[in-house]
Design a protein around this motif. Structure first.
Motif, PDB file in Angstrom:
ATOM      1  N   PHE A 186     -12.515  -7.645  -0.086  1.00 40.32           N
ATOM      2  CA  PHE A 186     -12.105  -6.902   1.104  1.00 40.32           C
ATOM      3  C   PHE A 186     -10.764  -6.202   0.934  1.00 40.32           C
ATOM      4  O   PHE A 186     -10.583  -5.077   1.385  1.00 40.32           O
ATOM      5  CB  PHE A 186     -12.044  -7.829   2.317  1.00 40.32           C
ATOM      6  N   GLY A 187      -9.793  -6.853   0.302  1.00 39.56           N
ATOM      7  CA  GLY A 187      -8.485  -6.235   0.104  1.00 39.56           C
ATOM      8  C   GLY A 187      -8.575  -4.995  -0.769  1.00 39.56           C
ATOM      9  O   GLY A 187      -7.949  -3.967  -0.489  1.00 39.56           O
ATOM     10  N   THR A 188      -9.374  -5.084  -1.815  1.00 38.45           N
ATOM     11  CA  THR A 188      -9.584  -3.939  -2.711  1.00 38.45           C
ATOM     12  C   THR A 188     -10.222  -2.782  -1.957  1.00 38.45           C
ATOM     13  O   THR A 188      -9.799  -1.630  -2.072  1.00 38.45           O
ATOM     14  CB  THR A 188     -10.459  -4.354  -3.904  1.00 38.45           C
ATOM     15  N   GLU A 226      -8.505   3.287   2.424  1.00 36.75           N
ATOM     16  CA  GLU A 226      -7.354   3.882   3.105  1.00 36.75           C
ATOM     17  C   GLU A 226      -6.738   4.988   2.253  1.00 36.75           C
ATOM     18  O   GLU A 226      -6.407   6.058   2.760  1.00 36.75           O
ATOM     19  CB  GLU A 226      -6.297   2.847   3.452  1.00 36.75           C
ATOM     20  N   LYS A 257       0.834  -1.208   0.000  1.00 39.35           N
ATOM     21  CA  LYS A 257       0.000   0.000   0.000  1.00 39.35           C
ATOM     22  C   LYS A 257       0.866   1.255   0.000  1.00 39.35           C
ATOM     23  O   LYS A 257       0.592   2.211  -0.722  1.00 39.35           O
ATOM     24  CB  LYS A 257      -0.910  -0.014   1.225  1.00 39.35           C
ATOM     25  N   ASP A 295     -10.178  -2.264   1.290  1.00 37.91           N
ATOM     26  CA  ASP A 295      -9.211  -1.769   2.271  1.00 37.91           C
ATOM     27  C   ASP A 295      -8.283  -0.750   1.627  1.00 37.91           C
ATOM     28  O   ASP A 295      -8.087   0.359   2.144  1.00 37.91           O
ATOM     29  CB  ASP A 295      -8.408  -2.940   2.840  1.00 37.91           C
ATOM     30  N   GLU A 296      -7.710  -1.094   0.486  1.00 37.25           N
ATOM     31  CA  GLU A 296      -6.784  -0.193  -0.186  1.00 37.25           C
ATOM     32  C   GLU A 296      -7.482   1.064  -0.681  1.00 37.25           C
ATOM     33  O   GLU A 296      -6.981   2.167  -0.509  1.00 37.25           O
ATOM     34  CB  GLU A 296      -6.075  -0.928  -1.324  1.00 37.25           C
TER      35      GLU A 296
END
Length: 112
Positions: A49-51, A57, A32, A53-54
């Motif tokens: 979820f990872g997408t 953020e 990130k 999150d990035e």
């Protein structure tokens, strides 16, 4: 540029990534940070979820002035992004600024 993360259930980077521009990371925070440090725009395709999150953020860093405020955020897959997140409801409830919603580009067109 391709920035992957080493995960037991991932098959690796997209085969269309140029090998000289392929980077594999072991930790999410280093990936990130590298993305945020070098990016000229954030283009996000539908993901999990990872997408999210990035995306969130980096939008938070932009909103709080910790990274360039003029950074374009492009959400590719217009229907997906407008269905899975009610952006307008977030602005209407006062949890984000209307400007944050207005600056998002929802598109299905790579030329836009």
């Amino acid at each position: 540029v391709g920035m992957g993360i080493t995960l037991p259930f991932e098959t690796g980077l997209n085969p269309y990534v140029t090998p000289e521009l392929a980077f594999e990371f072991h930790y999410f925070f280093t990936r990130k940070f590298s993305m945020a440090y070098h990016m000229q725009a954030l283009v996000v395709a539908p993901g999990g979820f990872g997408t999210f999150d990035e995306l969130f953020e980096l939008m938070t860093l932009k909103q709080t002035g910790k990274m360039q405020s003029g950074l374009p955020v492009v959400l590719f897959g217009k229907q997906f992004w407008q269905e899975v997140v009610n952006w307008q409801a977030l602005a209407d409830s006062g949890t984000i600024n209307q400007r944050d919603v207005d600056e998002l580009l929802f598109t299905d067109d790579v030329d836009e």
